[in-house]
Design a protein around this motif. Structure first.
Motif, PDB file in Angstrom:
ATOM      1  N   GLU A   1      -1.377   9.184  11.915  1.00 44.38           N
ATOM      2  CA  GLU A   1      -2.626   9.683  11.347  1.00 44.38           C
ATOM      3  C   GLU A   1      -2.966  11.040  11.952  1.00 44.38           C
ATOM      4  O   GLU A   1      -2.697  11.301  13.116  1.00 44.38           O
ATOM      5  CB  GLU A   1      -3.732   8.678  11.659  1.00 44.38           C
ATOM      6  CG  GLU A   1      -5.029   8.938  10.954  1.00 44.38           C
ATOM      7  CD  GLU A   1      -6.062   7.879  11.262  1.00 44.38           C
ATOM      8  OE1 GLU A   1      -7.214   8.058  10.842  1.00 44.38           O
ATOM      9  OE2 GLU A   1      -5.732   6.889  11.925  1.00 44.38           O
TER      10      GLU A   1
ATOM     11  N   SER B   1       0.856  -1.175   0.000  1.00 47.39           N
ATOM     12  CA  SER B   1       0.000   0.000   0.000  1.00 47.39           C
ATOM     13  C   SER B   1       0.898   1.232   0.000  1.00 47.39           C
ATOM     14  O   SER B   1       1.961   1.238   0.624  1.00 47.39           O
ATOM     15  CB  SER B   1      -0.930   0.001   1.208  1.00 47.39           C
ATOM     16  OG  SER B   1      -0.193   0.107   2.394  1.00 47.39           O
TER      17      SER B   1
ATOM     18  N   THR C   1      -5.890  13.829  -0.483  1.00 51.34           N
ATOM     19  CA  THR C   1      -5.317  12.498  -0.299  1.00 51.34           C
ATOM     20  C   THR C   1      -4.502  12.345   0.977  1.00 51.34           C
ATOM     21  O   THR C   1      -4.269  11.222   1.416  1.00 51.34           O
ATOM     22  CB  THR C   1      -4.412  12.133  -1.480  1.00 51.34           C
ATOM     23  OG1 THR C   1      -3.393  13.124  -1.597  1.00 51.34           O
ATOM     24  CG2 THR C   1      -5.208  12.044  -2.770  1.00 51.34           C
ATOM     25  N   LYS C   2      -4.037  13.433   1.586  1.00 51.20           N
ATOM     26  CA  LYS C   2      -3.141  13.342   2.737  1.00 51.20           C
ATOM     27  C   LYS C   2      -3.888  13.401   4.060  1.00 51.20           C
ATOM     28  O   LYS C   2      -4.619  14.346   4.320  1.00 51.20           O
ATOM     29  CB  LYS C   2      -2.125  14.492   2.732  1.00 51.20           C
ATOM     30  CG  LYS C   2      -1.011  14.340   1.776  1.00 51.20           C
ATOM     31  CD  LYS C   2       0.145  15.258   2.080  1.00 51.20           C
ATOM     32  CE  LYS C   2      -0.218  16.717   2.031  1.00 51.20           C
ATOM     33  NZ  LYS C   2       0.972  17.575   2.149  1.00 51.20           N
TER      34      LYS C   2
ATOM     35  N   ILE D   1       0.953   5.269   0.820  1.00 50.97           N
ATOM     36  CA  ILE D   1       0.235   6.266   1.596  1.00 50.97           C
ATOM     37  C   ILE D   1       0.935   7.610   1.445  1.00 50.97           C
ATOM     38  O   ILE D   1       2.103   7.746   1.820  1.00 50.97           O
ATOM     39  CB  ILE D   1       0.201   5.863   3.088  1.00 50.97           C
ATOM     40  CG1 ILE D   1      -0.409   4.472   3.245  1.00 50.97           C
ATOM     41  CG2 ILE D   1      -0.556   6.891   3.908  1.00 50.97           C
ATOM     42  CD1 ILE D   1      -0.135   3.835   4.567  1.00 50.97           C
TER      43      ILE D   1
ATOM     44  N   HIS E   1      -1.919  11.798   6.829  1.00 45.53           N
ATOM     45  CA  HIS E   1      -0.837  11.285   7.665  1.00 45.53           C
ATOM     46  C   HIS E   1       0.314  12.285   7.644  1.00 45.53           C
ATOM     47  O   HIS E   1       0.436  13.080   6.710  1.00 45.53           O
ATOM     48  CB  HIS E   1      -0.334   9.933   7.155  1.00 45.53           C
ATOM     49  CG  HIS E   1      -1.329   8.834   7.311  1.00 45.53           C
ATOM     50  ND1 HIS E   1      -2.341   8.609   6.406  1.00 45.53           N
ATOM     51  CD2 HIS E   1      -1.475   7.891   8.271  1.00 45.53           C
ATOM     52  CE1 HIS E   1      -3.058   7.585   6.799  1.00 45.53           C
ATOM     53  NE2 HIS E   1      -2.553   7.124   7.932  1.00 45.53           N
TER      54      HIS E   1
END
Length: 108
Positions: A88, A66, A95-96, A68, A98
């Motif tokens: 987190e 994955s 999209t962000k 991220i 984290h």
């Protein structure tokens, strides 16, 4: 400034509002370890992690990965191949959600 995780604050200071150490960004939820796959974007890195998934039909494991997107504060000096820990936070963009909180090591 403590962010609620057992991580060390970077030596370098920054003026980024979305830095968990020098800004006002709160972290909550999961922490994930992975490898920096891309640093092409501005203040963003793509962290990739691999994990195994069991396939019952063949009684074997299959690799999955994955990717991220995570915010990279300017005080964190990141390069491709670095192993990092991300946490987190609230959504920072489409999209962000984290932010990088710790560098665990260099290239493997």
């Amino acid at each position: 400034m403590a962010i609620g995780l057992n991580v060390e604050e970077p030596e370098e200071a920054c003026s980024d509002e979305n830095c968990p150490f020098h800004g006002s960004l709160a972290v909550r939820g999961q922490t994930i370890e992975g490898t920096v796959a891309s640093t092409d974007m501005d203040k963003t890195v793509v962290v990739e992690r691999e994990y195994d998934v069991r396939v019952p039909k063949y009684d074997r494991y299959m690799k999955r990965r994955s990717r991220i997107p995570a915010h990279a504060p300017p005080c964190m000096d990141l390069e491709e191949g670095d192993t990092v820990r991300i946490a987190e936070t609230r959504p920072l963009s489409k999209t962000k959600a984290h932010v990088v909180v710790e560098t665990l090591g260099g290239e493997e």
